[in-house]
Write a protein that holds these residues in place. Sequence first.
Motif, PDB file in Angstrom:
ATOM      1  N   GLY A  34      22.991  -7.427  52.075  1.00 28.44           N
ATOM      2  CA  GLY A  34      23.958  -7.564  51.109  1.00 28.44           C
ATOM      3  C   GLY A  34      23.506  -6.950  49.483  1.00 28.44           C
ATOM      4  O   GLY A  34      24.170  -7.063  48.672  1.00 28.44           O
ATOM      5  N   LEU A  35      22.460  -6.216  49.862  1.00 29.23           N
ATOM      6  CA  LEU A  35      21.909  -5.380  48.490  1.00 29.23           C
ATOM      7  C   LEU A  35      22.585  -4.109  48.292  1.00 29.23           C
ATOM      8  O   LEU A  35      23.129  -3.615  49.364  1.00 29.23           O
ATOM      9  N   ASP A  36      22.235  -3.551  47.225  1.00 28.00           N
ATOM     10  CA  ASP A  36      22.900  -2.199  46.984  1.00 28.00           C
ATOM     11  C   ASP A  36      22.212  -0.935  47.689  1.00 28.00           C
ATOM     12  O   ASP A  36      22.795   0.004  48.084  1.00 28.00           O
ATOM     13  N   ALA A  90       6.953  -4.074  46.670  1.00 27.92           N
ATOM     14  CA  ALA A  90       7.778  -5.137  45.813  1.00 27.92           C
ATOM     15  C   ALA A  90       7.130  -5.720  44.764  1.00 27.92           C
ATOM     16  O   ALA A  90       7.702  -5.727  43.594  1.00 27.92           O
ATOM     17  N   ALA A  91       5.915  -6.010  45.055  1.00 30.66           N
ATOM     18  CA  ALA A  91       5.188  -6.597  43.773  1.00 30.66           C
ATOM     19  C   ALA A  91       4.936  -5.582  42.683  1.00 30.66           C
ATOM     20  O   ALA A  91       5.095  -5.971  41.532  1.00 30.66           O
ATOM     21  N   LEU A  92       4.655  -4.252  43.038  1.00 30.44           N
ATOM     22  CA  LEU A  92       4.413  -3.143  41.956  1.00 30.44           C
ATOM     23  C   LEU A  92       5.728  -2.833  41.341  1.00 30.44           C
ATOM     24  O   LEU A  92       5.880  -2.711  40.270  1.00 30.44           O
ATOM     25  N   LEU A  93       6.717  -3.240  42.051  1.00 33.91           N
ATOM     26  CA  LEU A  93       8.163  -3.071  41.448  1.00 33.91           C
ATOM     27  C   LEU A  93       8.360  -4.102  40.386  1.00 33.91           C
ATOM     28  O   LEU A  93       8.936  -3.822  39.140  1.00 33.91           O
ATOM     29  N   ARG A 103       9.815  -6.249  35.385  1.00 34.12           N
ATOM     30  CA  ARG A 103      10.079  -7.323  34.601  1.00 34.12           C
ATOM     31  C   ARG A 103      10.148  -7.365  32.938  1.00 34.12           C
ATOM     32  O   ARG A 103       9.462  -6.589  32.500  1.00 34.12           O
ATOM     33  N   ALA A 104      11.046  -7.809  32.316  1.00 40.90           N
ATOM     34  CA  ALA A 104      11.480  -7.775  31.126  1.00 40.90           C
ATOM     35  C   ALA A 104      10.354  -8.176  30.107  1.00 40.90           C
ATOM     36  O   ALA A 104      10.112  -7.906  29.324  1.00 40.90           O
ATOM     37  N   THR A 105       9.591  -9.243  30.578  1.00 40.35           N
ATOM     38  CA  THR A 105       8.526 -10.019  29.622  1.00 40.35           C
ATOM     39  C   THR A 105       7.308  -9.789  30.598  1.00 40.35           C
ATOM     40  O   THR A 105       7.338  -9.400  31.559  1.00 40.35           O
ATOM     41  N   ASP A 159      21.015  -2.463  42.944  1.00 44.46           N
ATOM     42  CA  ASP A 159      21.253  -1.085  42.166  1.00 44.46           C
ATOM     43  C   ASP A 159      20.450  -0.819  40.749  1.00 44.46           C
ATOM     44  O   ASP A 159      20.213   0.356  40.657  1.00 44.46           O
ATOM     45  N   GLU A 160      20.178  -1.911  40.164  1.00 38.66           N
ATOM     46  CA  GLU A 160      19.941  -1.695  38.845  1.00 38.66           C
ATOM     47  C   GLU A 160      18.210  -1.233  39.030  1.00 38.66           C
ATOM     48  O   GLU A 160      17.644  -0.870  37.814  1.00 38.66           O
ATOM     49  N   PHE A 161      17.569  -1.366  40.280  1.00 43.27           N
ATOM     50  CA  PHE A 161      16.296  -1.141  40.235  1.00 43.27           C
ATOM     51  C   PHE A 161      16.278   0.345  40.783  1.00 43.27           C
ATOM     52  O   PHE A 161      15.266   0.838  41.521  1.00 43.27           O
TER      53      PHE A 161
END
Length: 443
Positions: free
Chosen positions: A127-129, A145-148, A153-155, A287-289
């Motif tokens: 269901g992801l983009d 995934a951890a590196l992504l 991450r915004a903060t 999609d944003e990533f």
Amino acid sequence: MTGHDTGTPFAPHTPEETAAMLDAVGAETVEDLFDVPDSVRFDGEFGIESRDEQTVRAEFTEQLDDTDEQIEFLGRGHYDHYVPSAVEHLADRSEFLTSYTQYQPEVAQGFLQALFEYQSIVVELTGLDVANCSLYDAATALGEAALLAKRVRATSGDVVLVPELLREERRSVLENYVGGTDLRVEAYPHDDGVADVEALRGRVDADVAMVYAESPTVRGTLDPHLAAIGDLADEHDALFTLGSDPIALSVLERPAVLGADVVVGDASVLGLPASFGTGLGLFATRDEFLRQVPGRLVGASEDADGNRAYTLTLQTREQHIRKERATSNVCTNQAWVALRSAMHAVSLGPEGLVELAQTCIEEPASLAATIDDLPGYAAPVHDKAHFREFVVETDASAATIGAGLREEGFAVHVLDEDRLQLCVTDTNREHVGDLVEAMEVVR
């Protein structure tokens, strides 16, 4: 380059340059840089008597005939499903036999299309983009995934939370991946084989960059708390990464609905028999990533004549772009295994995939109920829905029972002093009756 009259341009150092480098590190010869034990060091002779092909085949046949055959009820990350012969024959075509991604679209449209279909299947199941066209295995996908998570991450935040039940080998790879960053891996506890959400609630804070959960877990349990975990991660601006596989995802709720930002896992449950080594890293995200996805993406476009064509749309590894902009150094990937996975999925079709998943739910439940009726056993240990595998508690020593089952021709996992783990799929279900009889004998 100068002074390179001999040797190869791919190892271009002159004797003077080599000597200077050796002097700088305090070594006398290049061989001193390699610590190879004498017991395995090649001395120029293999020590193997030459034989003709017919003799070698006869000797191997004789040795294999003496090998004890074991019916495997093994799982814990390595699962065996029947692979249709069409997959074997099509994947063995000469134009497909490579593990590399296809960099020349003008000569690789068929393979690129197959990889595009693989990505499309993963997107539909999760269901992801966006899905990339493969990584090495589930462990490396988790590391990526951890590196992504760290990049997007915004903060601030440097903690990756993983289940206490995460396989040791998978956690080891993850820790190697984050070793060059300020990320650190910490575990949260389980409750009856699935995530302890209340305990996790006390662990998730502003320092957490990513929360990882699995369903099915390494013990085969299906976690009913995934949506709550997704909400917890979202509340603290952490990424929620879910580990699963394509067969399970065909009947489970789509991860995107549960709030997952990334889905990882091993897609080689389709297309490969259990190899206890080779895998296929599944990786899908939002999609944003898109521009943070590791590896490669195959996209659909048009050629000069307006025909649909496929090409590598995005490549983010450091060999292709400036190192400071790269998201990964993943190199050779599992394109051939992804091809096989897509072929297997297509050969099953949506209904066949669901039917296979139902087998992975019904067969373990049936076997666990039968074993639970035997004196000296209790199954399943965890009061949860299971997929493929489950844990059995034993009154007698689990190691002794495991050894006895080996003598009877069955391979099972021995977890600790009084617990076994059994895995049932479409390839060993016809032997469950014999396994139950053997368990009665050796208890």
